[in-house]
Motif scaffolding. Structure first.
Motif, PDB file in Angstrom:
ATOM      1  N   LEU A 135       0.831  -1.206   0.000  1.00  0.00           N
ATOM      2  CA  LEU A 135       0.000   0.000   0.000  1.00  0.00           C
ATOM      3  C   LEU A 135       0.872   1.265   0.000  1.00  0.00           C
ATOM      4  O   LEU A 135       0.549   2.245  -0.679  1.00  0.00           O
ATOM      5  CB  LEU A 135      -0.945   0.000   1.205  1.00  0.00           C
ATOM      6  N   SER A 136       1.969   1.222   0.736  1.00  0.00           N
ATOM      7  CA  SER A 136       2.897   2.353   0.724  1.00  0.00           C
ATOM      8  C   SER A 136       3.408   2.603  -0.685  1.00  0.00           C
ATOM      9  O   SER A 136       3.526   3.752  -1.133  1.00  0.00           O
ATOM     10  CB  SER A 136       4.090   2.085   1.638  1.00  0.00           C
ATOM     11  N   ARG A 137       3.717   1.539  -1.365  1.00  0.00           N
ATOM     12  CA  ARG A 137       4.221   1.648  -2.732  1.00  0.00           C
ATOM     13  C   ARG A 137       3.185   2.341  -3.620  1.00  0.00           C
ATOM     14  O   ARG A 137       3.525   3.190  -4.435  1.00  0.00           O
ATOM     15  CB  ARG A 137       4.512   0.246  -3.251  1.00  0.00           C
ATOM     16  N   CYS A 138       1.934   1.977  -3.450  1.00  0.00           N
ATOM     17  CA  CYS A 138       0.860   2.615  -4.227  1.00  0.00           C
ATOM     18  C   CYS A 138       0.812   4.115  -3.913  1.00  0.00           C
ATOM     19  O   CYS A 138       0.661   4.937  -4.818  1.00  0.00           O
ATOM     20  CB  CYS A 138      -0.489   1.980  -3.905  1.00  0.00           C
ATOM     21  N   GLN A 139       0.928   4.460  -2.653  1.00  0.00           N
ATOM     22  CA  GLN A 139       0.859   5.870  -2.261  1.00  0.00           C
ATOM     23  C   GLN A 139       2.028   6.639  -2.869  1.00  0.00           C
ATOM     24  O   GLN A 139       1.849   7.739  -3.393  1.00  0.00           O
ATOM     25  CB  GLN A 139       0.872   5.989  -0.734  1.00  0.00           C
ATOM     26  N   LEU A 140       3.218   6.064  -2.805  1.00  0.00           N
ATOM     27  CA  LEU A 140       4.398   6.752  -3.320  1.00  0.00           C
ATOM     28  C   LEU A 140       4.338   6.910  -4.834  1.00  0.00           C
ATOM     29  O   LEU A 140       4.862   7.872  -5.390  1.00  0.00           O
ATOM     30  CB  LEU A 140       5.662   5.985  -2.922  1.00  0.00           C
ATOM     31  N   LYS A 141       3.708   5.947  -5.503  1.00  0.00           N
ATOM     32  CA  LYS A 141       3.618   5.975  -6.965  1.00  0.00           C
ATOM     33  C   LYS A 141       2.338   6.629  -7.456  1.00  0.00           C
ATOM     34  O   LYS A 141       2.056   6.619  -8.653  1.00  0.00           O
ATOM     35  CB  LYS A 141       3.695   4.532  -7.520  1.00  0.00           C
TER      36      LYS A 141
END
Lengths: 281, 268
Positions: free
Chosen positions: B200-206
């Motif tokens: 989910l963090s990856r989605c937020q960062l991207k």
């Protein structure tokens, strides 16, 4: 480490003072940053993405009511009214990667125009040798203003210099050398078996951050307090108050509850778990 | 009763090695995880409109038992985890991380499913999440299905009361309300860690639309029904066989134990 600016947000160059926690006993540094973010109404402007940081996510930590804004492991907030940047770290660093993490975050600070860095951390009360209760809870400091860690401004504010700081000590020298790219001297990595009591302070994360920021030419001050594991909220207030004094923040810069200075973060309401089940009475 | 001297400290407190700059890093460094795609190798990166990642036992059960029309297109390999005990045909009992396509005639890989059936350590989660989101696979939207971790939950969890909640990225919050999942937010003060958090963090960062759905208890027929209904609402054309069939047999014996990484590999 990549600094990702949140969509639609701007980074303010005048926010050149950086306050961040170091992982420490009782999570005091992190709690203190929570208080400062909440009370200065600092706005999140971005995230720091580092492979060495263990993952975690949560709901908005500050409120006044959690609105579903996702919280990530390492976030950057700005309070333009106080010209302060705050970085909040919510999860631990991967085992054995603290030095690399410190190097990365020092790189972020140096390349994003930060000039003053304040690291908030706590120390194990069992390590305190000279207990003086007459002055109340004491805040200690370590600064790179003088070579012995001393700083006049901190002295005037009544903070106690961390007497255990020895820049010539084996572990402190190792930390200095590992972050100094110009250093030619090869010092060996201290093994866990060789560490002695005097190596306690340089073994802590705040020491790695201190040495990393110092090597990048930034002014760095560590504010420290002794505590034990338990209810560390009072310790968080102590460090947050010390940080606000050090940065010269006046009460009008805060947005506390009922006209006071401090605003308790919403996430603290469940810090110690759910209340007891009253149906048993 | 657990021994208070040897019992693990609560997760908000640290082990000594967590606070020691001189704790050595693991030697030798582990090789990075990687994805192997089936033959013929698809054109990379894959750009599905939807990526669904199952980590919880109910979601893994649904993926394996109730979605007959999926096609295996690849698998994620974590080098330090052995394959011993895995079967030739994908099985719920395998320790694997397979990637499936739910294709329609118009778009071959419009919906991808990832079935995470192996224990990904927190230290390796960031590398795995980079592979699944942003490298070989660049999705438009991500749904992650995991279980609530009681050790990180600050509220009260009852073993016989189901609970579901979500966390979503900023992009997802901005999307049309009708397209978002209608669930309560995960309460503030509690956290989710591990691979689902990294994803989910990856989605937020991207800046990708992403939703993490967590459910409790881990093994419960009502949660399985909920996940089945959720998947049907996200992908209306999904061919989900009757989710209610044989649910009374669903138990910890058929699901994947949460602490599978603690299991010994001696008995496979």
């Amino acid at each position: 480490m990549e600094f990702v600016v949140e969509e639609g947000k701007l980074v303010h160059e005048e926010c050149s003072t950086l306050i961040l926690p170091a992982l420490s006993i009782g999570n005091v540094g992190q709690l203190a940053v929570d208080l400062l973010v909440s009370s200065t109404a600092a706005e999140r402007v971005g995230y720091l993405d580092d492979l060495n940081l263990l993952p975690c996510v949560g709901n908005d930590a500050y409120g006044p009511l959690p609105c579903g804004d996702i919280a990530l492991p390492l976030e950057v907030y700005e309070s333009s009214s106080t010209a302060t940047t705050l970085a909040q770290q919510r999860s631990p660093v991967a085992k054995g990667m603290m030095i690399k993490f410190a190097e990365n975050i020092a790189e972020f600070a140096a390349s994003n125009g930060k000039k003053d860095v304040i690291v908030l951390a706590s120390l194990d009360f069992q390590r305190l040798h000279n207990l003086d209760l007459s002055r109340g809870p004491q805040v200690y400091y370590l600064s790179n203003t003088e070579s012995d860690g001393r700083d006049d401004h901190c002295e005037r504010l009544g903070f106690g210099r961390l007497g255990e700081y020895d820049p010539e000590g084996r572990c402190w020298k190792y930390l200095s050398s590992v972050f100094d790219k110009n250093n030619k001297e090869e010092l060996s990595f201290p093994s866990e078996d060789e560490l002695e009591d005097i190596d306690y302070y340089p073994s802590l994360p705040f020491a790695a951050l201190f040495s990393a920021f110092k090597a990048r030419g930034l002014k760095v001050t560590c504010l420290l307090c002794y505590c034990s594991e338990g209810d560390n909220i009072p310790d968080a207030f102590l460090l947050a108050e010390a940080a606000s004094k050090l940065t010269g923040l006046t009460p009008d810069k805060f947005h506390g509850e009922e006209g006071g200075k401090w605003r308790i973060p919403y996430s603290w309401k469940s810090m110690y778990g759910a209340p007891p089940d009253m149906s048993m009475f | 009763m657990e021994d208070v001297l040897t019992e693990n400290p609560p997760p908000s407190r640290f082990f000594q090695e967590d606070l020691n700059n001189f704790t050595p890093s693991p030697e030798p460094p582990l090789p990075s995880p990687f994805i192997v795609f089936s033959n013929p190798k698809p054109e990379l990166p894959l750009k599905p409109s939807l990526l669904i990642i199952a980590l919880s036992s109910p979601s893994l059960h649904i993926f394996h038992s109730c979605l007959p029309s999926k096609t295996l297109i690849g698998t994620l390999i974590i080098p330090e985890l052995p394959f011993s005990g895995n079967t030739v045909e994908p099985s719920l009992q395998d320790k694997s991380c397979n990637i499936y396509s739910l294709s329609d005639n118009n778009n071959k890989n419009s919906v991808l499913l990832v079935s995470v059936q192996l224990p990904v350590s927190p230290e390796r989660s960031n590398l795995v999440s980079r592979l699944l989101i942003g490298q070989d696979i660049v999705p438009e939207r991500v749904i992650i299905l995991d279980s609530i971790q009681s050790r990180n939950f600050r509220g009260r969890l009852s073993p016989d009361e189901a609970l579901t909640a979500k966390l979503e990225t900023s992009s997802e919050k901005k999307a049309a309300a009708t397209s978002r999942l209608n669930l309560d937010y995960f309460p503030s003060g509690s956290v989710i860690d591990g691979l689902s958090a990294s994803l989910l963090s990856r989605c937020q960062l991207k800046n990708i639309r992403g939703t993490l759905v967590v459910s409790w208890p881990e093994f419960d027929p009502s949660v399985v029904r909920f996940v089945g209904g959720l998947l049907k609402s996200i992908v209306p054309g999904l061919d989900i066989k009757s989710v209610g069939k044989d649910l009374e047999m669903y138990s910890s014996r058929s699901g994947l134990k949460k602490d599978a990484w603690l299991d010994s590999d001696l008995y496979t």
